[in-house]
Design a protein around this motif. Structure first.
Motif, PDB file in Angstrom:
ATOM      1  N   ARG A  81       4.064  11.236  -1.665  1.00  0.00           N
ATOM      2  CA  ARG A  81       4.616  11.384  -0.542  1.00  0.00           C
ATOM      3  C   ARG A  81       4.923  10.095   0.238  1.00  0.00           C
ATOM      4  O   ARG A  81       5.362   9.072   0.957  1.00  0.00           O
ATOM      5  CB  ARG A  81       4.566  12.570   0.492  1.00  0.00           C
ATOM      6  CG  ARG A  81       5.329  13.708  -0.270  1.00  0.00           C
ATOM      7  CD  ARG A  81       5.100  14.639   1.685  1.00  0.00           C
ATOM      8  NE  ARG A  81       5.106  15.521   1.021  1.00  0.00           N
ATOM      9  CZ  ARG A  81       4.620  16.162   0.833  1.00  0.00           C
ATOM     10  NH1 ARG A  81       3.645  16.577   2.537  1.00  0.00           N
ATOM     11  NH2 ARG A  81       3.518  17.505   0.505  1.00  0.00           N
ATOM     12  N   THR A  82       3.516   9.820   0.101  1.00  0.00           N
ATOM     13  CA  THR A  82       2.698   8.495   0.956  1.00  0.00           C
ATOM     14  C   THR A  82       2.492   7.036   0.634  1.00  0.00           C
ATOM     15  O   THR A  82       3.629   5.883   1.121  1.00  0.00           O
ATOM     16  CB  THR A  82       1.100   7.874   1.540  1.00  0.00           C
ATOM     17  OG1 THR A  82       0.818   9.959   2.153  1.00  0.00           O
ATOM     18  CG2 THR A  82       0.711   7.353   1.948  1.00  0.00           C
ATOM     19  N   HIS A  85       6.388   6.698   0.934  1.00  0.00           N
ATOM     20  CA  HIS A  85       7.063   6.208   2.401  1.00  0.00           C
ATOM     21  C   HIS A  85       6.332   4.638   2.568  1.00  0.00           C
ATOM     22  O   HIS A  85       7.886   3.771   2.904  1.00  0.00           O
ATOM     23  CB  HIS A  85       6.038   6.845   2.893  1.00  0.00           C
ATOM     24  CG  HIS A  85       5.757   7.119   5.046  1.00  0.00           C
ATOM     25  ND1 HIS A  85       6.658   7.311   6.527  1.00  0.00           N
ATOM     26  CD2 HIS A  85       5.306   5.929   5.715  1.00  0.00           C
ATOM     27  CE1 HIS A  85       6.538   7.142   7.150  1.00  0.00           C
ATOM     28  NE2 HIS A  85       5.951   6.030   7.023  1.00  0.00           N
ATOM     29  N   GLU A  86       6.166   4.320   2.180  1.00  0.00           N
ATOM     30  CA  GLU A  86       5.109   3.214   2.616  1.00  0.00           C
ATOM     31  C   GLU A  86       6.358   1.855   1.095  1.00  0.00           C
ATOM     32  O   GLU A  86       6.510   0.845   1.767  1.00  0.00           O
ATOM     33  CB  GLU A  86       3.965   2.744   2.591  1.00  0.00           C
ATOM     34  CG  GLU A  86       3.159   3.813   2.673  1.00  0.00           C
ATOM     35  CD  GLU A  86       2.931   2.936   4.121  1.00  0.00           C
ATOM     36  OE1 GLU A  86       3.628   2.237   4.678  1.00  0.00           O
ATOM     37  OE2 GLU A  86       2.633   4.174   4.769  1.00  0.00           O
ATOM     38  N   GLY A  88       9.044   2.327   1.364  1.00  0.00           N
ATOM     39  CA  GLY A  88      10.716   2.644   1.893  1.00  0.00           C
ATOM     40  C   GLY A  88      10.508   1.377   2.682  1.00  0.00           C
ATOM     41  O   GLY A  88      11.462   1.096   3.296  1.00  0.00           O
ATOM     42  N   HIS A  89       9.172   1.265   3.447  1.00  0.00           N
ATOM     43  CA  HIS A  89       8.689  -0.106   4.621  1.00  0.00           C
ATOM     44  C   HIS A  89       9.005  -1.029   3.922  1.00  0.00           C
ATOM     45  O   HIS A  89       9.654  -1.863   3.762  1.00  0.00           O
ATOM     46  CB  HIS A  89       7.957   0.122   5.379  1.00  0.00           C
ATOM     47  CG  HIS A  89       7.042   1.194   6.144  1.00  0.00           C
ATOM     48  ND1 HIS A  89       8.861   1.643   7.071  1.00  0.00           N
ATOM     49  CD2 HIS A  89       6.363   2.313   6.194  1.00  0.00           C
ATOM     50  CE1 HIS A  89       7.647   2.839   7.900  1.00  0.00           C
ATOM     51  NE2 HIS A  89       6.738   3.240   7.725  1.00  0.00           N
ATOM     52  N   GLU A  95      10.698   4.394  10.034  1.00  0.00           N
ATOM     53  CA  GLU A  95      10.163   5.738  10.924  1.00  0.00           C
ATOM     54  C   GLU A  95      11.048   6.903  10.583  1.00  0.00           C
ATOM     55  O   GLU A  95      10.655   7.511   9.637  1.00  0.00           O
ATOM     56  CB  GLU A  95       8.848   6.170  11.567  1.00  0.00           C
ATOM     57  CG  GLU A  95       7.833   5.217  11.789  1.00  0.00           C
ATOM     58  CD  GLU A  95       6.443   5.156  10.691  1.00  0.00           C
ATOM     59  OE1 GLU A  95       6.903   6.886   9.838  1.00  0.00           O
ATOM     60  OE2 GLU A  95       5.975   5.018   9.363  1.00  0.00           O
ATOM     61  N   LEU A  98      12.450   7.512   6.655  1.00  0.00           N
ATOM     62  CA  LEU A  98      11.784   7.824   5.987  1.00  0.00           C
ATOM     63  C   LEU A  98      12.295   9.971   6.339  1.00  0.00           C
ATOM     64  O   LEU A  98      11.312  10.085   7.247  1.00  0.00           O
ATOM     65  CB  LEU A  98      10.277   7.518   6.472  1.00  0.00           C
ATOM     66  CG  LEU A  98      10.361   5.651   5.786  1.00  0.00           C
ATOM     67  CD1 LEU A  98       9.311   5.461   6.568  1.00  0.00           C
ATOM     68  CD2 LEU A  98      10.888   5.276   4.160  1.00  0.00           C
ATOM     69  N   TYR A 100       9.602  11.048   4.817  1.00  0.00           N
ATOM     70  CA  TYR A 100       8.228  12.023   4.928  1.00  0.00           C
ATOM     71  C   TYR A 100       7.280  11.196   5.914  1.00  0.00           C
ATOM     72  O   TYR A 100       7.798  10.026   6.644  1.00  0.00           O
ATOM     73  CB  TYR A 100       7.518  11.854   3.833  1.00  0.00           C
ATOM     74  CG  TYR A 100       8.335  12.039   2.458  1.00  0.00           C
ATOM     75  CD1 TYR A 100       8.605  13.339   1.722  1.00  0.00           C
ATOM     76  CD2 TYR A 100       8.308  11.382   1.550  1.00  0.00           C
ATOM     77  CE1 TYR A 100       8.758  13.538   0.852  1.00  0.00           C
ATOM     78  CE2 TYR A 100       9.461  11.465   0.027  1.00  0.00           C
ATOM     79  CZ  TYR A 100       9.534  13.003   0.020  1.00  0.00           C
ATOM     80  OH  TYR A 100       9.560  13.364  -1.069  1.00  0.00           O
TER      81      TYR A 100
END
Length: 100
Positions: A81-82, A85-86, A88-89, A95, A98, A100
């Motif tokens: 997930r992390t 998430h990153e 995605g950035h 934020e 996203l 997660y």
């Protein structure tokens, strides 16, 4: 640390192939801990500016993940997930965009 880095690599390898060209200029780094208790941190210009200067960097923090997980299965999912998430950035998501 070696086992955690292996989990991170497995999660990176699970990113669909069609995204790989956009991640060529991204370094994935593992650090022991974050002073801010972050799970991960993205630093870079984003996929649209890839190759313009220094590589983008996604850092994962081992201790934050270990504190968030109670089982190995939880840890594997939290790392995945992390990373998503990153990443995605890296693709310009904020934020609130996203999952997660």
């Amino acid at each position: 640390m070696q086992q955690f880095e292996s989990l991170v690599q497995t999660a990176i390898d699970s990113i669909p192939e069609e995204f790989e060209p956009y991640l060529d200029n991204v370094e994935f780094v593992v650090e022991e801990s974050s002073p801010e208790s972050l799970m991960g941190l993205y630093h870079g210009a984003g996929a649209l500016h890839a190759g313009e200067g220094f590589p983008d960097r996604i850092t994962l923090y081992k201790r934050s993940h270990e504190r968030a997980a109670t089982t190995m299965k939880d840890l594997i999912e939290e790392v995945r997930r992390t990373i998503l998430h990153e990443v995605g950035h890296h693709f310009g998501m904020e934020e609130h965009d996203l999952p997660y």
